[in-house]
Design a protein around this motif. Structure first.
Motif, short mmCIF file in Angstrom:
data_model
loop_
_atom_site.label_atom_id
_atom_site.label_comp_id
_atom_site.label_asym_id
_atom_site.label_seq_id
_atom_site.Cartn_x
_atom_site.Cartn_y
_atom_site.Cartn_z
N LEU A 192 0.84 -1.19 0.00
CA LEU A 192 0.00 0.00 0.00
C LEU A 192 0.87 1.24 0.00
N ASP A 193 0.42 2.25 -0.70
CA ASP A 193 1.17 3.50 -0.82
C ASP A 193 0.80 4.43 0.34
N LYS A 194 1.60 5.47 0.53
CA LYS A 194 1.30 6.48 1.55
C LYS A 194 0.06 7.28 1.13
N GLY A 195 -0.52 7.97 2.07
CA GLY A 195 -1.63 8.85 1.77
C GLY A 195 -2.99 8.28 2.10
N SER A 196 -3.04 7.27 2.97
CA SER A 196 -4.32 6.68 3.36
C SER A 196 -5.18 7.70 4.10
N ARG A 197 -6.49 7.50 4.03
CA ARG A 197 -7.43 8.36 4.73
C ARG A 197 -8.37 7.47 5.54
N ILE A 198 -8.92 8.01 6.59
CA ILE A 198 -9.91 7.31 7.40
C ILE A 198 -11.23 8.04 7.24
N VAL A 199 -12.28 7.29 6.92
CA VAL A 199 -13.62 7.86 6.81
C VAL A 199 -14.39 7.43 8.06
N THR A 200 -14.96 8.41 8.75
CA THR A 200 -15.70 8.13 9.98
C THR A 200 -17.06 8.82 9.92
N ASN A 201 -17.96 8.36 10.76
CA ASN A 201 -19.27 8.98 10.91
C ASN A 201 -19.31 9.58 12.31
N GLU A 202 -19.26 10.90 12.37
CA GLU A 202 -19.29 11.60 13.65
C GLU A 202 -20.55 12.45 13.72
N ASN A 203 -21.41 12.13 14.66
CA ASN A 203 -22.65 12.87 14.85
C ASN A 203 -23.47 12.97 13.57
N GLY A 204 -23.53 11.87 12.82
CA GLY A 204 -24.33 11.84 11.60
C GLY A 204 -23.68 12.45 10.38
N GLN A 205 -22.43 12.90 10.51
CA GLN A 205 -21.74 13.48 9.37
C GLN A 205 -20.53 12.64 9.02
N LEU A 206 -20.42 12.31 7.73
CA LEU A 206 -19.26 11.57 7.28
C LEU A 206 -18.09 12.52 7.12
N LYS A 207 -16.97 12.16 7.69
CA LYS A 207 -15.76 12.98 7.62
C LYS A 207 -14.60 12.10 7.19
N ASP A 208 -13.64 12.68 6.52
CA ASP A 208 -12.43 11.94 6.23
C ASP A 208 -11.24 12.75 6.69
N GLY A 209 -10.23 12.03 7.13
CA GLY A 209 -9.06 12.71 7.65
C GLY A 209 -7.81 11.90 7.39
N PRO A 210 -6.69 12.42 7.81
CA PRO A 210 -5.44 11.69 7.59
C PRO A 210 -5.42 10.38 8.36
N PHE A 211 -4.49 9.53 7.97
CA PHE A 211 -4.33 8.23 8.60
C PHE A 211 -4.03 8.42 10.08
N ASN A 212 -4.26 7.38 10.87
CA ASN A 212 -3.99 7.44 12.31
C ASN A 212 -2.63 8.07 12.59
N GLU A 213 -2.57 8.85 13.63
CA GLU A 213 -1.31 9.49 14.00
C GLU A 213 -0.53 8.54 14.89
#
Length: 117
Positions: free
Chosen positions: A49-70
């Motif tokens: 797998l290459d660098k640059g993964s993202r995590i998609v989460t559902n927070e309070n009914g809103q889908l958000k994406d952010g950087p990979f785990n720190e």
């Protein structure tokens, strides 16, 4: 035979952390390991797998994406294999030569066929 997913997690980057000579040996050992799994029919697929993964989460009914785990640990790749049982899949994971080169964990997950059979 049952399908298993092996997730390769490392605490470093084999491509940049190893000397050119060590990287060459790592590639040879890894190629032999993968070749053996393919030749005996155990390997269904594998991919780094290459660098640059993202995590998609559902927070309070809103889908958000952010950087990979720190964390220092990253999912570096996977193997999709077939094995007789969990013990055989774990033995295949333990034989991976990456353990000799970089701090590594391999998660062994049994896969369930669609339909639950």
């Amino acid at each position: 035979m049952k399908d298993y997913l092996l997730l390769i997690k490392t605490e470093g980057n084999v491509w940049t952390d190893l000397s050119p000579e060590h990287l060459q040996k790592h590639m040879e050992n890894g190629g032999a390991y993968i070749g053996n799994l393919a030749q005996n029919g155990t390997l269904k697929s594998a991919q780094p797998l290459d660098k640059g993964s993202r995590i998609v989460t559902n927070e309070n009914g809103q889908l958000k994406d952010g950087p990979f785990n720190e964390t220092k640990e990253v999912v570096a790749g996977y193997f999709h294999i077939v094995a007789e049982d969990m013990d055989a899949a774990v033995a295949i994971a333990k034989a991976n030569p990456i353990f000799k080169d970089i701090p590594t964990k391999i998660e062994v997950h049994p896969m369930m066929p669609i339909g639950g059979n």
